[in-house]
Design an enzyme around this catalytic site. Structure first.
Site, short mmCIF file in Angstrom:
data_model
loop_
_atom_site.label_atom_id
_atom_site.label_comp_id
_atom_site.label_asym_id
_atom_site.label_seq_id
_atom_site.Cartn_x
_atom_site.Cartn_y
_atom_site.Cartn_z
N GLY A 132 0.79 -1.23 0.00
CA GLY A 132 0.00 0.00 0.00
C GLY A 132 0.82 1.28 0.00
O GLY A 132 0.28 2.38 -0.02
N SER A 178 9.89 -6.80 -0.89
CA SER A 178 11.27 -7.16 -0.52
C SER A 178 11.63 -6.67 0.88
O SER A 178 12.45 -5.77 1.04
CB SER A 178 12.29 -6.69 -1.56
OG SER A 178 12.05 -5.38 -2.03
N1 LIG Z 1 2.10 9.87 -4.16
C1 LIG Z 1 1.59 8.65 -4.31
N2 LIG Z 1 2.29 7.70 -4.94
C2 LIG Z 1 1.79 6.45 -5.09
N3 LIG Z 1 0.57 6.04 -4.64
C3 LIG Z 1 -0.18 6.96 -4.00
C4 LIG Z 1 0.29 8.29 -3.80
N4 LIG Z 1 -0.67 8.99 -3.15
C5 LIG Z 1 -1.70 8.14 -2.97
N5 LIG Z 1 -1.42 6.91 -3.47
C6 LIG Z 1 -2.35 5.75 -3.45
O1 LIG Z 1 -1.81 4.73 -2.63
C7 LIG Z 1 -2.19 3.46 -3.12
C8 LIG Z 1 -0.93 2.62 -3.35
O2 LIG Z 1 -1.29 1.33 -3.80
P1 LIG Z 1 -0.29 0.38 -4.58
O3 LIG Z 1 0.43 1.16 -5.63
O4 LIG Z 1 -1.07 -0.80 -5.03
O5 LIG Z 1 0.74 0.00 -3.43
P2 LIG Z 1 1.80 -1.22 -3.37
O6 LIG Z 1 2.02 -1.71 -4.76
O7 LIG Z 1 3.01 -0.61 -2.73
O8 LIG Z 1 1.19 -2.25 -2.48
C9 LIG Z 1 -2.97 3.68 -4.41
O9 LIG Z 1 -4.33 3.64 -4.10
C10 LIG Z 1 -2.55 5.11 -4.81
O10 LIG Z 1 -3.52 5.79 -5.55
#
Ligand SMILES: Nc1ncnc2c1ncn2[C@@H]1O[C@H](COP(=O)(O)OP(=O)(O)O)[C@@H](O)[C@H]1O
Ligand SMILES: [Mg+2]
Length: 186
Positions: free
Chosen positions: A23, A95
């Site tokens: 997340g 990781s």
């Molecule tokens: N600056 C940002 N960069 C990346 N994701 C963000 C950001 N701000 C908010 N988010 C939200 O956070 C969430 C990240 O999810 P995700 O990319 O699936 O995380 P991960 O792959 O690390 O588990 C998404 O819902 C995204 O829209």
């Protein structure tokens, strides 16, 4: 440096290794970075996203420490063969173990390896919970969830840090691109 190989053999490949809590924004940033590198920089890019690669390469592995390390080792190998052939390998993988990331850097080669810490506090990641996994873990429906039942070892000296609590994903990718330019990769 402009990322070209001496002798006009085309651009030098490298690996952008994104580590962070579930997340934190790894997959989101990996996809946006992929588009930017293709469209604005004309690079060949391959995203190696943890879950997808698991289906393709690590179906036999679970979420124990040993299996996560083996999964990271397989991803490292693929990133290595891609990035030595001019491709930018964008790895989006929790990781959680420092030792795996050190091994990745050694396998890929330090000059081709950029460690990016995709940083957001656990509380924020849990609030976002894009796949509902934190909720499941809190209910005890899944075990071995990083940040809940399994550890996450944050990088001590990452090449780049992107704090995804500040700004939009697009702004975070701008930061990433600037960072890669500063490091002489683009
Ligand atoms: N600056 C940002 N960069 C990346 N994701 C963000 C950001 N701000 C908010 N988010 C939200 O956070 C969430 C990240 O999810 P995700 O990319 O699936 O995380 P991960 O792959 O690390 O588990 C998404 O819902 C995204 O829209
Ligand atoms: Mg993801």
């Amino acid at each position: 440096m402009d990322g070209s190989r001496p002798g006009g053999q085309g651009p030098v490949g490298f690996t952008v290794w994104m580590t962070g809590l579930p997340g934190s924004g790894k997959s989101t940033l990996a996809r946006l970075l992929e588009a930017r590198l293709r469209e604005a920089h004309g690079r060949y890019v391959e995203v190696l996203d943890g879950d997808e690669v698991r289906r393709g390469l690590s179906r036999d592995l679970g979420l124990s420490k040993e299996h996560r390390e083996e999964h990271a080792r397989r991803v490292s190998y693929v990133a290595k063969v891609l990035s030595r052939n001019g491709v930018v390998a964008v790895v989006a993988l929790i990781s959680p173990y420092r030792s795996s990331r050190v091994e990745a850097e050694e396998m890929i080669g330090p000059d081709r390896f950029v460690e990016v810490f995709v940083s957001a506090p656990l509380a924020v990641c849990e609030e976002r919970d894009p796949k509902g996994l934190y909720a499941k873990a809190r209910r005890g429906e899944i075990t071995n969830m990083t940040g809940v039942q399994a550890p996450y070892e944050a990088p001590e000296r990452p090449d780049l840090v992107v704090d995804t609590t500040r700004g939009t994903p697009e702004q975070s990718v701008d930061e990433l691109i600037s960072g890669l330019e500063r490091l002489g990769k683009l």
